[in-house]
Write a protein that holds these residues in place. Structure first.
Motif, PDB file in Angstrom:
ATOM      1  N   LYS A  62     -54.888 -19.006 -47.306  1.00 36.12           N
ATOM      2  CA  LYS A  62     -54.994 -19.161 -45.846  1.00 36.12           C
ATOM      3  C   LYS A  62     -53.622 -19.501 -45.261  1.00 36.12           C
ATOM      4  O   LYS A  62     -53.121 -18.817 -44.377  1.00 36.12           O
ATOM      5  N   ASN A  63     -53.041 -20.559 -45.766  1.00 41.38           N
ATOM      6  CA  ASN A  63     -51.713 -20.989 -45.334  1.00 41.38           C
ATOM      7  C   ASN A  63     -50.718 -20.839 -46.474  1.00 41.38           C
ATOM      8  O   ASN A  63     -51.108 -20.758 -47.654  1.00 41.38           O
ATOM      9  N   ALA A  64     -49.454 -20.798 -46.135  1.00 40.23           N
ATOM     10  CA  ALA A  64     -48.427 -20.869 -47.174  1.00 40.23           C
ATOM     11  C   ALA A  64     -48.554 -22.222 -47.872  1.00 40.23           C
ATOM     12  O   ALA A  64     -48.861 -23.237 -47.239  1.00 40.23           O
ATOM     13  N   LEU A  65     -48.332 -22.227 -49.173  1.00 38.18           N
ATOM     14  CA  LEU A  65     -48.490 -23.446 -49.968  1.00 38.18           C
ATOM     15  C   LEU A  65     -47.190 -23.758 -50.693  1.00 38.18           C
ATOM     16  O   LEU A  65     -46.614 -22.894 -51.349  1.00 38.18           O
ATOM     17  N   VAL A  66     -46.727 -24.990 -50.550  1.00 37.35           N
ATOM     18  CA  VAL A  66     -45.587 -25.490 -51.309  1.00 37.35           C
ATOM     19  C   VAL A  66     -46.110 -26.615 -52.189  1.00 37.35           C
ATOM     20  O   VAL A  66     -46.519 -27.669 -51.702  1.00 37.35           O
ATOM     21  N   LEU A  67     -46.124 -26.354 -53.492  1.00 37.58           N
ATOM     22  CA  LEU A  67     -46.677 -27.303 -54.459  1.00 37.58           C
ATOM     23  C   LEU A  67     -45.537 -27.980 -55.201  1.00 37.58           C
ATOM     24  O   LEU A  67     -44.764 -27.336 -55.899  1.00 37.58           O
ATOM     25  N   LYS A  68     -45.426 -29.311 -55.018  1.00 38.21           N
ATOM     26  CA  LYS A  68     -44.370 -30.073 -55.677  1.00 38.21           C
ATOM     27  C   LYS A  68     -44.867 -30.568 -57.027  1.00 38.21           C
ATOM     28  O   LYS A  68     -45.851 -31.311 -57.105  1.00 38.21           O
ATOM     29  N   LEU A  69     -44.186 -30.155 -58.067  1.00 39.86           N
ATOM     30  CA  LEU A  69     -44.585 -30.498 -59.424  1.00 39.86           C
ATOM     31  C   LEU A  69     -43.699 -31.606 -59.968  1.00 39.86           C
ATOM     32  O   LEU A  69     -42.473 -31.489 -59.937  1.00 39.86           O
ATOM     33  N   PRO A  70     -44.283 -32.679 -60.499  1.00 36.42           N
ATOM     34  CA  PRO A  70     -43.483 -33.781 -61.044  1.00 36.42           C
ATOM     35  C   PRO A  70     -43.007 -33.459 -62.451  1.00 36.42           C
ATOM     36  O   PRO A  70     -43.446 -32.477 -63.063  1.00 36.42           O
ATOM     37  N   GLY A  84     -50.558 -10.685 -55.923  1.00 31.41           N
ATOM     38  CA  GLY A  84     -49.931 -11.845 -55.308  1.00 31.41           C
ATOM     39  C   GLY A  84     -48.543 -12.108 -55.847  1.00 31.41           C
ATOM     40  O   GLY A  84     -48.023 -11.381 -56.703  1.00 31.41           O
ATOM     41  N   SER A  85     -47.942 -13.173 -55.355  1.00 34.15           N
ATOM     42  CA  SER A  85     -46.565 -13.515 -55.742  1.00 34.15           C
ATOM     43  C   SER A  85     -46.364 -15.011 -55.602  1.00 34.15           C
ATOM     44  O   SER A  85     -47.192 -15.717 -55.010  1.00 34.15           O
ATOM     45  N   CYS A  86     -45.267 -15.492 -56.127  1.00 32.78           N
ATOM     46  CA  CYS A  86     -44.892 -16.897 -55.963  1.00 32.78           C
ATOM     47  C   CYS A  86     -43.398 -17.042 -56.187  1.00 32.78           C
ATOM     48  O   CYS A  86     -42.752 -16.159 -56.753  1.00 32.78           O
ATOM     49  N   GLN A  87     -42.873 -18.155 -55.729  1.00 35.37           N
ATOM     50  CA  GLN A  87     -41.471 -18.498 -55.932  1.00 35.37           C
ATOM     51  C   GLN A  87     -41.429 -19.802 -56.704  1.00 35.37           C
ATOM     52  O   GLN A  87     -41.989 -20.808 -56.264  1.00 35.37           O
ATOM     53  N   ILE A  88     -40.797 -19.789 -57.884  1.00 31.54           N
ATOM     54  CA  ILE A  88     -40.688 -20.978 -58.714  1.00 31.54           C
ATOM     55  C   ILE A  88     -39.219 -21.385 -58.759  1.00 31.54           C
ATOM     56  O   ILE A  88     -38.361 -20.570 -59.098  1.00 31.54           O
ATOM     57  N   SER A  89     -38.939 -22.626 -58.421  1.00 31.77           N
ATOM     58  CA  SER A  89     -37.547 -23.077 -58.326  1.00 31.77           C
ATOM     59  C   SER A  89     -36.774 -22.823 -59.617  1.00 31.77           C
ATOM     60  O   SER A  89     -35.628 -22.378 -59.602  1.00 31.77           O
ATOM     61  N   ALA A  96     -46.362  -9.321 -58.059  1.00 25.90           N
ATOM     62  CA  ALA A  96     -47.513  -8.662 -58.674  1.00 25.90           C
ATOM     63  C   ALA A  96     -47.020  -7.676 -59.734  1.00 25.90           C
ATOM     64  O   ALA A  96     -46.045  -6.950 -59.528  1.00 25.90           O
ATOM     65  N   GLY A  97     -47.699  -7.680 -60.890  1.00 26.39           N
ATOM     66  CA  GLY A  97     -47.266  -6.810 -61.978  1.00 26.39           C
ATOM     67  C   GLY A  97     -46.242  -7.449 -62.892  1.00 26.39           C
ATOM     68  O   GLY A  97     -45.668  -6.780 -63.757  1.00 26.39           O
ATOM     69  N   GLU A  98     -46.016  -8.752 -62.719  1.00 28.69           N
ATOM     70  CA  GLU A  98     -45.064  -9.470 -63.572  1.00 28.69           C
ATOM     71  C   GLU A  98     -45.754 -10.655 -64.238  1.00 28.69           C
ATOM     72  O   GLU A  98     -46.809 -11.119 -63.788  1.00 28.69           O
ATOM     73  N   SER A  99     -45.141 -11.143 -65.297  1.00 32.58           N
ATOM     74  CA  SER A  99     -45.666 -12.299 -66.020  1.00 32.58           C
ATOM     75  C   SER A  99     -44.527 -13.253 -66.295  1.00 32.58           C
ATOM     76  O   SER A  99     -43.361 -12.906 -66.148  1.00 32.58           O
ATOM     77  N   PHE A 100     -44.888 -14.482 -66.697  1.00 32.42           N
ATOM     78  CA  PHE A 100     -43.845 -15.402 -67.139  1.00 32.42           C
ATOM     79  C   PHE A 100     -44.353 -16.249 -68.291  1.00 32.42           C
ATOM     80  O   PHE A 100     -45.554 -16.435 -68.482  1.00 32.42           O
ATOM     81  N   VAL A 101     -43.413 -16.731 -69.062  1.00 32.69           N
ATOM     82  CA  VAL A 101     -43.699 -17.591 -70.209  1.00 32.69           C
ATOM     83  C   VAL A 101     -42.917 -18.876 -70.041  1.00 32.69           C
ATOM     84  O   VAL A 101     -41.736 -18.860 -69.706  1.00 32.69           O
ATOM     85  N   PHE A 102     -43.601 -20.011 -70.249  1.00 30.62           N
ATOM     86  CA  PHE A 102     -42.938 -21.314 -70.269  1.00 30.62           C
ATOM     87  C   PHE A 102     -43.172 -21.936 -71.637  1.00 30.62           C
ATOM     88  O   PHE A 102     -44.310 -22.004 -72.106  1.00 30.62           O
ATOM     89  N   SER A 103     -42.102 -22.379 -72.274  1.00 27.53           N
ATOM     90  CA  SER A 103     -42.281 -23.094 -73.533  1.00 27.53           C
ATOM     91  C   SER A 103     -42.798 -24.499 -73.260  1.00 27.53           C
ATOM     92  O   SER A 103     -42.657 -25.017 -72.154  1.00 27.53           O
ATOM     93  N   GLY A 104     -43.424 -25.091 -74.250  1.00 24.67           N
ATOM     94  CA  GLY A 104     -43.948 -26.437 -74.086  1.00 24.67           C
ATOM     95  C   GLY A 104     -42.852 -27.474 -74.123  1.00 24.67           C
ATOM     96  O   GLY A 104     -41.712 -27.200 -74.471  1.00 24.67           O
ATOM     97  N   ASP A 110     -40.277 -29.527 -60.325  1.00 21.04           N
ATOM     98  CA  ASP A 110     -40.189 -28.138 -59.928  1.00 21.04           C
ATOM     99  C   ASP A 110     -40.914 -27.956 -58.606  1.00 21.04           C
ATOM    100  O   ASP A 110     -41.599 -28.874 -58.120  1.00 21.04           O
ATOM    101  N   CYS A 111     -40.780 -26.791 -58.029  1.00 28.33           N
ATOM    102  CA  CYS A 111     -41.442 -26.483 -56.768  1.00 28.33           C
ATOM    103  C   CYS A 111     -41.976 -25.058 -56.842  1.00 28.33           C
ATOM    104  O   CYS A 111     -41.253 -24.132 -57.196  1.00 28.33           O
ATOM    105  N   LEU A 112     -43.251 -24.892 -56.513  1.00 33.30           N
ATOM    106  CA  LEU A 112     -43.905 -23.587 -56.554  1.00 33.30           C
ATOM    107  C   LEU A 112     -44.358 -23.238 -55.142  1.00 33.30           C
ATOM    108  O   LEU A 112     -45.036 -24.036 -54.490  1.00 33.30           O
ATOM    109  N   GLN A 113     -43.990 -22.055 -54.657  1.00 31.64           N
ATOM    110  CA  GLN A 113     -44.321 -21.652 -53.289  1.00 31.64           C
ATOM    111  C   GLN A 113     -45.122 -20.359 -53.300  1.00 31.64           C
ATOM    112  O   GLN A 113     -44.742 -19.383 -53.947  1.00 31.64           O
ATOM    113  N   HIS A 114     -46.260 -20.380 -52.560  1.00 30.94           N
ATOM    114  CA  HIS A 114     -47.088 -19.198 -52.378  1.00 30.94           C
ATOM    115  C   HIS A 114     -47.104 -18.819 -50.901  1.00 30.94           C
ATOM    116  O   HIS A 114     -47.254 -19.701 -50.043  1.00 30.94           O
ATOM    117  N   PRO A 115     -46.977 -17.536 -50.564  1.00 32.84           N
ATOM    118  CA  PRO A 115     -47.005 -17.133 -49.158  1.00 32.84           C
ATOM    119  C   PRO A 115     -48.414 -17.197 -48.567  1.00 32.84           C
ATOM    120  O   PRO A 115     -49.411 -17.264 -49.285  1.00 32.84           O
TER     121      PRO A 115
END
Length: 326
Positions: A62-70, A84-89, A96-104, A110-115
């Motif tokens: 509904k709204n753009a979302l900025v999620l602050k991750l500790p 969909g899409s997102c912006q990760i700091s 869309a059509g992409e993936s990502f991997v994060f190691s443990g 960090d900051c995650l933003q969705h339009p």
């Protein structure tokens, strides 16, 4: 207008507005209805076993979302954006059509933003690092592999990579979405598909890695990783370059060449970065003052430490401590 919230606030919103739905004849699957403030749709979580979970996010924002991750302890994650899409700091834009991997490991802030007003379909796999290590350790013949970097308990949150979703991976993702099985049969089917998906993803990562892989033989690369582990264990009192080379069984030239090829920096640069990251953790925990943190990680001169810290993190360590207390 964008909604700016913390991770805890996000889940509070989900819990307040959601009707928790348990799948029929299942105690391992549940769904949340999205809060009206965030959008319309469903988030589904399926526990395959105590070490693997599968999340399917399907909603329109509904709204753009900025999620602050500790800063937080994080498991191994494979995430696939079908829509969909997102912006990760820490990583950049995921489309869309992409993936990502994060190691443990320990994930930094960090900051995650969705339009706003965007359809989003995301499949995420979370797996415990120890469990992943048990799965793949019998088959690891060299440290010069993506699997090792993902499984190594000494590497905290160092591997982030985005990749296109190829046709084979797309097919497995659709099979997961279209699964018609129920109960334990569904768990077994999805576990097989998840392991297939992770195998395909690691193969894709390895192919990308090999294109820019070091020219040193695997034996020497293993020595480089061994040298890096020695430095991690002796941050405050590291061996000299000559001593380090002798400890791992290669000469100085190969040691210096190897660090540049494997880590993209010099031996000293690697040591400096790890020292500063360790100091950052000590300051973040509130256990030490700046001068004590500097001394603990091997800096004899507070001035040198302040200069290096500011250069790496863009802020003076004293101001960093102050901001963390706010």
């Amino acid at each position: 207008m964008a909604i700016v919230i913390s991770l805890d606030q996000y889940w509070e919103l989900m819990q307040e507005a959601a009707v928790l739905q348990h799948s029929i004849n299942s105690n391992f699957e549940k769904s949340w209805q999205y809060s009206f403030q965030l959008g319309h749709g469903i988030e589904k979580e399926i526990w395959i076993n105590p070490h693997i979970s599968l999340s399917i996010t399907n909603y329109r924002s509904k709204n753009a979302l900025v999620l602050k991750l500790p800063e937080r302890k994080h498991c191994l994650e494979f995430c696939f954006y079908l829509q969909g899409s997102c912006q990760i700091s820490s990583l950049g834009e995921i489309k869309a059509g992409e993936s990502f991997v994060f190691s443990g490991g320990i994930a930094p802030q960090d900051c995650l933003q969705h339009p706003e007003r965007e359809k989003r379909l995301i499949i995420s796999i979370h797996m415990g690092v120890d469990y992943f290590n048990r799965l793949i350790s019998p088959f690891l013949s060299t440290k010069n592999s993506i699997a090792y970097r993902l499984s190594s308990p000494t590497e905290d949150w160092v591997y982030r990579k985005s990749l296109p979703i190829n046709p084979i991976i797309q097919l497995v993702l659709q099979q997961i979405l279209n699964c018609q099985y129920q109960g334990v049969t569904k768990q077994l089917y999805l576990e097989g598909k998840i392991l297939e998906l992770i195998s395909l993803q690691i193969d894709q990562l390895d192919q990308t890695h090999r294109k820019s892989s070091p020219k040193l033989p695997n034996k020497d690369i293993d020595c480089i990783y061994e040298a890096s582990e020695i430095l991690l264990q002796r941050l405050s009192t590291p061996p000299s370059l000559t001593e380090l080379a002798k400890l791992v069984g290669i000469n100085d030239r190969k040691l210096k060449q190897g660090f540049r090829e494997v880590f993209g920096t010099t031996v000293f640069g690697y040591l400096r970065d790890r020292r500063l990251e360790q100091a950052q953790e000590l300051l973040l925990s509130g256990q030490m003052q700046v001068k004590d943190a500097a001394k603990t990680v091997g800096y004899a001169s507070p001035t040198s430490f302040n200069t290096a810290f500011r250069k790496k993190f863009g802020i003076a360590p004293s101001l960093y401590c102050t901001q963390k207390q706010i």
